[in-house]
Design an enzyme around this catalytic site. Structure first.
Site, PDB file in Angstrom:
ATOM      1  CG  ASN A  10      43.437  58.064  92.640  1.00 36.42           C
ATOM      2  OD1 ASN A  10      43.737  59.117  93.215  1.00 36.42           O
ATOM      3  ND2 ASN A  10      42.371  57.945  91.866  1.00 36.42           N
ATOM      4  NE  ARG A  95      43.236  61.458  89.471  1.00 40.02           N
ATOM      5  CZ  ARG A  95      42.175  61.906  90.114  1.00 40.02           C
ATOM      6  NH1 ARG A  95      41.818  61.371  91.265  1.00 40.02           N
ATOM      7  NH2 ARG A  95      41.474  62.882  89.625  1.00 40.02           N
ATOM      8  CG  HIS A 184      37.758  64.461  85.286  1.00 39.09           C
ATOM      9  ND1 HIS A 184      36.581  65.185  85.284  1.00 39.09           N
ATOM     10  CD2 HIS A 184      37.853  63.873  86.485  1.00 39.09           C
ATOM     11  CE1 HIS A 184      35.977  65.039  86.452  1.00 39.09           C
ATOM     12  NE2 HIS A 184      36.734  64.235  87.205  1.00 39.09           N
ATOM     13  NE  ARG A 245      34.265  68.878  92.949  1.00 37.52           N
ATOM     14  CZ  ARG A 245      34.988  68.066  92.200  1.00 37.52           C
ATOM     15  NH1 ARG A 245      35.289  68.385  90.957  1.00 37.52           N
ATOM     16  NH2 ARG A 245      35.426  66.928  92.668  1.00 37.52           N
ATOM     17  CD  GLU A 388      39.839  58.720  85.708  1.00 32.15           C
ATOM     18  OE1 GLU A 388      38.809  58.226  86.213  1.00 32.15           O
ATOM     19  OE2 GLU A 388      40.265  59.843  85.998  1.00 32.15           O
TER      20      GLU A 388
END
Ligand code: AMP
Length: 423
Positions: A10, A95, A184, A245, A388
């Protein structure tokens, strides 16, 4: 011996996270993180996990670039007898944040695939370049090894047009590939499937609302195993309140800041992506600290918590309407898995929707998938830890594990190109 290991990478702009898995029993052999790549204060933390594991090892000092980071990780793995030159390594799974509409499934990386990922840089300027660097670095290290891209957007490509379209001029939207993609996806796919398992039913039979609440946060509505709606859009800025965010704001806020406050486009980008959300509201983005402050009577922290929970509740209601029938609401990621007060507050008052949380079950800590709703509730409320890396490893191995090198059966599999054009 047949190749049975998968390395999951990742790659971020200044970091690389990795895990090496043994796919025979899906166990972790090692994991690591290289951060602050390119700075004097780079750091690598490598954790051996095979055979009961061992203490993490740390390296500090400048690691110049992604190539050096992967070299350093490879050296640490080799020191554990898990070198990347081993014939036991079957593939590297990457990823990749943005796959546009073209990539609806994990895909073996060819030159053509890499070019497509590059073409998506304008819609993912923060993420795809780092992912591409990671892929090129890994290819240089093991040129003959299958490399697989697993896309954050892929799970959401089943969204109907009604959910994916913004109501803006169609020609402008299409010319600039503006639509809702969602992110996601690897987590939403894994967690919705695990939730069906927890309920003892097939994924095709259940409708699930997944709330992935980490530092980034997103919700999805999954009907019979297919995503029909998600809260992130063109970029990961839309939707829920996140660590830094804003999530949803009236788009006119941006013109207003430009015209009235004299801010530049870049200033506004930084404001909404890095200085908003929980940090913008109260100065902290860690839910543990926010709860501590709430309990101490801090009003700013209470406001941040309330705005966060209000947005969540709004999405649960909206997705209940989108799905028509909901079998489960599931919480996952750092906040979702650990913050019982968030779960309690988000579900409070939703009895009319058949949703309730049992205080005792909600307070219990566990790393296992579990129900937190009382028996009488019509809708199951659950906590399911996301994974993940495991999902990326599974998808990678399923694609290449038995088919051998690039070009074998099942290799290069990308979804169909949609009729409206390549994205
Ligand atoms: P993630 O992005 O999934 O790693 O989630 C990171 C976030 O999870 C942190 O910023 C915290 O807000 C939150 N978090 C982690 N552990 C806890 C905890 N024990 N209680 C509350 N929030 C937590």
């Amino acid at each position: 011996m047949e190749a049975h290991r998968v390395l999951v990478l990742n790659s971020g702009s200044s970091s690389v996270k990795y895990q090496l898995l043994d796919m025979r029993d899906r166990s972790r052999l090692a994991s690591g993180l290289v951060e602050r790549i390119g700075e004097e204060t780079s750091r690598l933390v490598h954790t051996p996990l095979a055979g009961g594991g061992a203490e993490p090892r740390e390296r500090t000092g400048r690691i110049a670039d992604h190539a050096a980071a992967l070299e350093a990780a490879a050296e640490e793995l080799a020191a554990d007898g898990l070198g990347l030159d081993s014939p036991e390594l079957a593939a590297i799974g990457h990823r990749v944040v943005h796959g546009g509409l073209r990539f609806t499934a994990p895909t073996v990386i060819t030159d053509e695939v890499l070019t497509e990922i590059e073409r998506l840089v304008p819609v993912a300027p923060l993420h795809n370049p780092a992912n591409i660097t990671g892929i090129r670095t890994a290819q240089a290290l093991r040129p003959e090894l299958p490399q697989v891209a697993v896309f954050d957007t892929a799970f959401h490509t089943t969204m109907p047009e009604a959910a994916a379209r913004y109501a803006i001029d169609v020609e402008t939207a299409d010319a600039h590939r503006i639509r809702r993609y969602g992110f996601h996806g690897t987590s939403h796919a894994y967690v919705s499937r695990k939730t069906a398992e927890l309920l003892g039913r097939a994924p095709e039979e259940v409708n699930v609302i997944v709330l992935h609440l980490g530092n980034g946060a997103s919700a999805s509505a999954v009907a019979g195993g297919r995503c029909v709606e998600t809260s992130m859009g063109l970029t990961p800025l839309e939707g829920l309140v996140m660590g830094t965010r804003s999530g949803d704001v009236d788009p006119a806020v941006t013109f207003h800041l430009k015209r009235v406050a004299g801010m530049s486009t870049d200033d506004i980008d930084v404001l909404l992506n890095k200085k908003s959300g929980l940090v913008g509201l109260c100065g902290d983005n860690d839910m543990r600290e926010i709860r501590r402050r709430v309990d101490a009577g801090d009003e700013r922290a209470s406001l941040a918590f309330d705005v966060y929970v209000h947005r969540l509740k709004k999405y649960i209601g909206a997705y209940t309407a989108v799905l028509g029938r909901v079998d489960a609401v599931v919480f996952t990621a750092g906040v979702g898995e650990n913050a019982a007060p968030v779960r309690e507050a988000a579900i409070a008052g939703l009895e009319e929707l058949g949703m309730a949380v049992d205080a005792g079950l909600n307070a219990r800590r566990s790393g296992e998938p579990r129900l937190i709703s009382p028996d009488y509730a019509r809708v199951a409320v659950a906590v399911v830890p996301t994974d993940e890396e495991l999902e990326i490893a599974d998808q990678t191995f399923a694609l290449v594990g038995r088919s051998g090198p690039v070009g074998g059966p099942g290799a290069g599999q990308a979804g169909p190109v949609p009729a409206q054009g390549d994205n």
